[in-house]
Structures are given as C-alpha cells and as structure tokens.
Design a protein around this motif. Structure first.
Motif, PDB file in Angstrom:
ATOM      1  N   UNK A 219       0.867  -1.098   0.083  1.00  7.93           N
ATOM      2  CA  UNK A 219       0.049   0.096  -0.111  1.00  7.93           C
ATOM      3  C   UNK A 219       0.757   1.301   0.134  1.00  7.93           C
ATOM      4  N   UNK A 220       2.060   1.190   0.456  1.00  7.36           N
ATOM      5  CA  UNK A 220       3.006   2.378   0.291  1.00  7.36           C
ATOM      6  C   UNK A 220       4.300   2.217  -0.438  1.00  7.36           C
ATOM      7  N   UNK A 221       4.695   0.842  -0.819  1.00  3.56           N
ATOM      8  CA  UNK A 221       5.684   0.630  -1.172  1.00  3.56           C
ATOM      9  C   UNK A 221       5.537  -0.563  -2.267  1.00  3.56           C
ATOM     10  N   UNK A 222       4.616  -0.210  -3.283  1.00  4.35           N
ATOM     11  CA  UNK A 222       4.410  -1.354  -4.186  1.00  4.35           C
ATOM     12  C   UNK A 222       5.382  -2.028  -5.146  1.00  4.35           C
ATOM     13  N   UNK A 252      -6.262  -5.752  -6.918  1.00  2.96           N
ATOM     14  CA  UNK A 252      -7.404  -4.914  -6.885  1.00  2.96           C
ATOM     15  C   UNK A 252      -7.601  -3.346  -7.597  1.00  2.96           C
ATOM     16  N   UNK A 253      -6.001  -3.007  -7.650  1.00  3.94           N
ATOM     17  CA  UNK A 253      -5.629  -1.833  -8.116  1.00  3.94           C
ATOM     18  C   UNK A 253      -5.562  -1.863  -9.737  1.00  3.94           C
ATOM     19  N   UNK A 254      -5.472  -2.952 -10.175  1.00  8.20           N
ATOM     20  CA  UNK A 254      -5.213  -3.536 -11.609  1.00  8.20           C
ATOM     21  C   UNK A 254      -3.716  -2.951 -11.874  1.00  8.20           C
ATOM     22  N   UNK A 255      -2.760  -2.974 -11.224  1.00  9.10           N
ATOM     23  CA  UNK A 255      -1.123  -2.519 -11.296  1.00  9.10           C
ATOM     24  C   UNK A 255      -0.936  -3.638 -12.546  1.00  9.10           C
ATOM     25  N   UNK A 256      -0.323  -2.964 -13.401  1.00 12.75           N
ATOM     26  CA  UNK A 256      -0.241  -3.645 -14.829  1.00 12.75           C
ATOM     27  C   UNK A 256       0.881  -4.805 -14.738  1.00 12.75           C
ATOM     28  N   UNK A 257       1.828  -4.463 -13.805  1.00  9.98           N
ATOM     29  CA  UNK A 257       3.021  -5.132 -13.764  1.00  9.98           C
ATOM     30  C   UNK A 257       2.549  -6.778 -12.910  1.00  9.98           C
ATOM     31  N   UNK A 258       1.797  -6.632 -11.692  1.00 11.09           N
ATOM     32  CA  UNK A 258       1.185  -7.702 -11.129  1.00 11.09           C
ATOM     33  C   UNK A 258       0.419  -8.485 -12.114  1.00 11.09           C
ATOM     34  N   UNK A 264      -2.616 -12.090 -16.080  1.00 11.63           N
ATOM     35  CA  UNK A 264      -3.719 -11.552 -16.155  1.00 11.63           C
ATOM     36  C   UNK A 264      -3.763 -10.490 -17.241  1.00 11.63           C
ATOM     37  N   UNK A 265      -2.912 -10.383 -18.134  1.00 13.07           N
ATOM     38  CA  UNK A 265      -2.786  -8.866 -18.832  1.00 13.07           C
ATOM     39  C   UNK A 265      -3.571  -8.844 -19.929  1.00 13.07           C
TER      40      UNK A 265
END
Length: 378
Positions: A219-222, A252-258, A264-265
């Motif tokens: 949440x602070x250091x993705x 849940x934030x849809x972070x592209x790298x994750x 899931x991209x």
C-alpha cells in the motif's frame, strides 16, 4: 446477532482466572478482584477497554516492581501450560481460554513494561505462545526501532510457530487496530529479511501473516512487493500462494506489472455485452442486482480475473470506489458466459450509506468498463 467479543470476559471466565491466579497469589481476595474488574463502568467498556481495565486491576494484586510482577505472570503460564499441551491451535477446544488470558497479560506488558525492554521482550516471547502479542510489539518498535526489529529477526527462527508468526505480524506497517509504524511504512527494508526467513514456514498461520505483511507494504511501497513477488514466484506452491495473497491490493488496483506477473494482462478479445441493472432504485437494506454476458472471442482458453467496482455516494457528494471480486479462472475459447451478481446494501458499522447516485462497473484483468448508474433510496 453474533455475541460481541467483549463478552468473552465474563463472570465465568473470572472464576477460572482467579482460581489460576491463586496459584501465584495464594492470599488473593477473589471477590474483591472480580468486583473491582466488573465495576459500575464495566458494561460500557468495549473489548480493548476491558482488557486494559483488567490489567490495571491485576496490577493492584501483583508485586509493585515490574520485574517481580512479570516473574509472577510467567510463573502463572508455567502452571497452566501442562493443561493445554496444544496451546495456540485453532482446533484446540481450550484455545479460547488461552486467548482471553493472553489478552489480559499482553495488555499488562503494553501498559507497564515499555520502560523495561529486556524484561518485557522475554515476557512477550513467552506470552505470545498462548495468544498473540502484535499490538504490544508495535509500541516497542516505535520506542526501540533498531533493537526490536533485530529481536523480530531472531524470533523469525524460533522453535514455536506462535513466536515466528509474531516476528511477521508484530511488524506489519498497517496492522488493523494497532499503533501505526510510520518508519516501516516509509522504509520497509528491515521487514524483508524476516519475511525471507518465514516464507517457507511449515505453519499456515505464519505464511498467512507473511502474505498480510506484504499486502501492508504494497500500500505504501508497491515496487518492493513486486520485486519480491518476481524473485519468489515458482519457489513452491505455498510461496506462490503467499505472493498472490500479498498482492491482493495491487490486483484490485489493476497494477499492470502484477497483472502480467499472474498471467492476467491480455484482454484484447474479451468484451461484455447486455449489461443490465435489475434494480435501478435500491432501497437501503436490500441489494443491487445486475447481469451481463462475458464474451471471449479468442481462439484459445483465456485466464480472466473478473471484478466489479462499486462507487458509493459520500456525504460531500463525491463517489468512493470499492472493488469486489467475482472470480478468477480460465474461460473457454469463443465462449459466452452469463454473469449475475447481487451486492448487499444492508446497514453495517464499517460503512455509512448515503442515499443518492451510485455507480457500478465491470473490471476485467484490471481494466474497468463503462460505469452504470443506479440510485440508493431510503
């Protein structure tokens, strides 16, 4: 309605507790102890207020010197441990009693032991084998950051899984209901060696704590968590579960790298059709109902993380987004899948509902499709 947790501290529990206290305080006046605990303000106190109050009363009956008092408390644990050889196991029928005792004893350390680091650390290590002392360790990390994090690293190799769990749980930067750890929110690097030691732990509850710690850090250091996930991925089925659960906020934030990390991209051939809201006006206490068709136009099976975002009306007229998961699975090539969903708008203590415009949107692999309006009414 479920029984409030605070009610586990009751007359029956105090009858047992005072009986055990007599093992270390033979002249204990049990009637006086219970009457001072269950005073005229007792019913108005919530859970943490109750444990703090019990610890305050207990101090009146223990030696005035903190070291001597803690020696008595550890003696108490030595007396009762043989009765519970499988202490701190969720399936143990006596776990509840140990949890209640622990809530009192760790609060005693929290209230009165902050200025005696050495005595308190030894006590925490013992008490946490009967309950869990993560709220206490937060206080000590704030006051003794270097010494306490070094101790947590040592605990990460302890023989008892409850102590190993504390090594992770006790330094979570955003642990719910606990004192914040701003230094670790800003720089989580002291946590990483602890999690490295614990990621292959044989105890499921230790691995769960590692995942929750990662989610806090994210949440602070993705970037820290993404780097760890890339390095850890594929080590074992258990470690893969840890990183997936630890990346849940980033998912849940849809972070592209994750998204790419978990396959899931790719959404080029995925669309939704026939979105319908069955309840354009939703009464408070009832549910939003909506449906749509999920179309996979790909010639091969596709992995899809399917979610929806709910935009809640806030008091100031703006909207607040909450993401809810529907499923994550493989969908057949050239397929159409009907999806229906209900979302409850029952009144709960964790969210205040404000009548007015709300919105809902479908999310596929982190990509949000067009929002649809509905109205929440009294």
């Amino acid at each position: 309605m479920a029984e409030p947790f605070k009610n586990m501290y009751n007359k029956q529990l105090f009858d047992l507790f005072t009986k055990d206290l007599k093992l270390i305080i033979p002249d204990l006046d049990t009637r006086t102890f219970v009457s001072q605990v269950m005073d005229k303000e007792w019913e108005n106190r919530e859970l943490k207020q109750r444990t703090a109050h019990i610890a305050t009363v207990l101090k009146r009956f223990l030696p005035a010197d903190y070291k001597d008092a803690m020696a008595k408390i550890l003696e108490l644990l030595d007396h009762i441990e043989p009765r519970y050889p499988h202490c701190f196991k969720i399936d143990d029928t006596k776990f509840g009693l140990l949890l209640e005792y622990g809530g009192i004893l760790d609060n005693y350390v929290e209230q009165y032991g902050l200025d005696d680091y050495e005595t308190s650390v030894k006590a925490i290590e013992r008490i946490t084998q009967f309950t869990s002392c993560e709220f206490v360790t937060h206080q000590f990390i704030v006051k003794y950051p270097d010494a306490m994090m070094a101790q947590m690293l040592i605990w990460s190799k302890h023989a008892h899984w409850g102590v190993r769990r504390l090594a992770s749980e006790g330094c979570r930067p955003r642990l719910p209901w606990a004192m914040a750890l701003p230094s670790l929110k800003a720089n989580p690097s002291p946590i990483i060696p602890i999690l490295e030691n614990l990621k292959n732990d044989p105890a499921r509850f230790v691995r769960l704590s590692v995942a929750n710690n990662l989610n806090d850090i994210a949440k602070d250091n993705p970037e820290v968590v993404i780097d760890l996930a890339k390095r850890w991925q594929g080590e074992s089925e258990e470690v893969d579960w840890i990183i997936k659960h630890g990346c849940r906020t980033l998912l849940k934030q849809g972070n592209p790298e994750v998204m790419e990390l978990f396959g899931l991209g790719y959404t080029k051939y995925i669309t939704i059709k026939d979105f319908q809201i069955a309840t354009p006006k939703v009464e408070v206490g009832s549910s939003l109902e909506f449906s749509f068709n999920l179309l996979s136009n790909s010639n091969k099976e596709t992995k899809i993380r399917l979610e929806y975002s709910l935009y809640y009306q806030k008091a100031n007229g703006t909207l607040s987004k909450k993401v809810c998961k529907i499923s994550e699975k493989d969908y057949a090539a050239n397929s159409t899948t009907p999806i229906t969903r209900k979302h409850s708008f029952k009144v709960v203590t964790t969210r205040k509902l404000h009548p007015g415009l709300h919105q809902v949107a479908v999310i596929i692999n982190g990509n949000e499709f067009a929002k649809h309006d509905f109205e929440l009414v009294e």
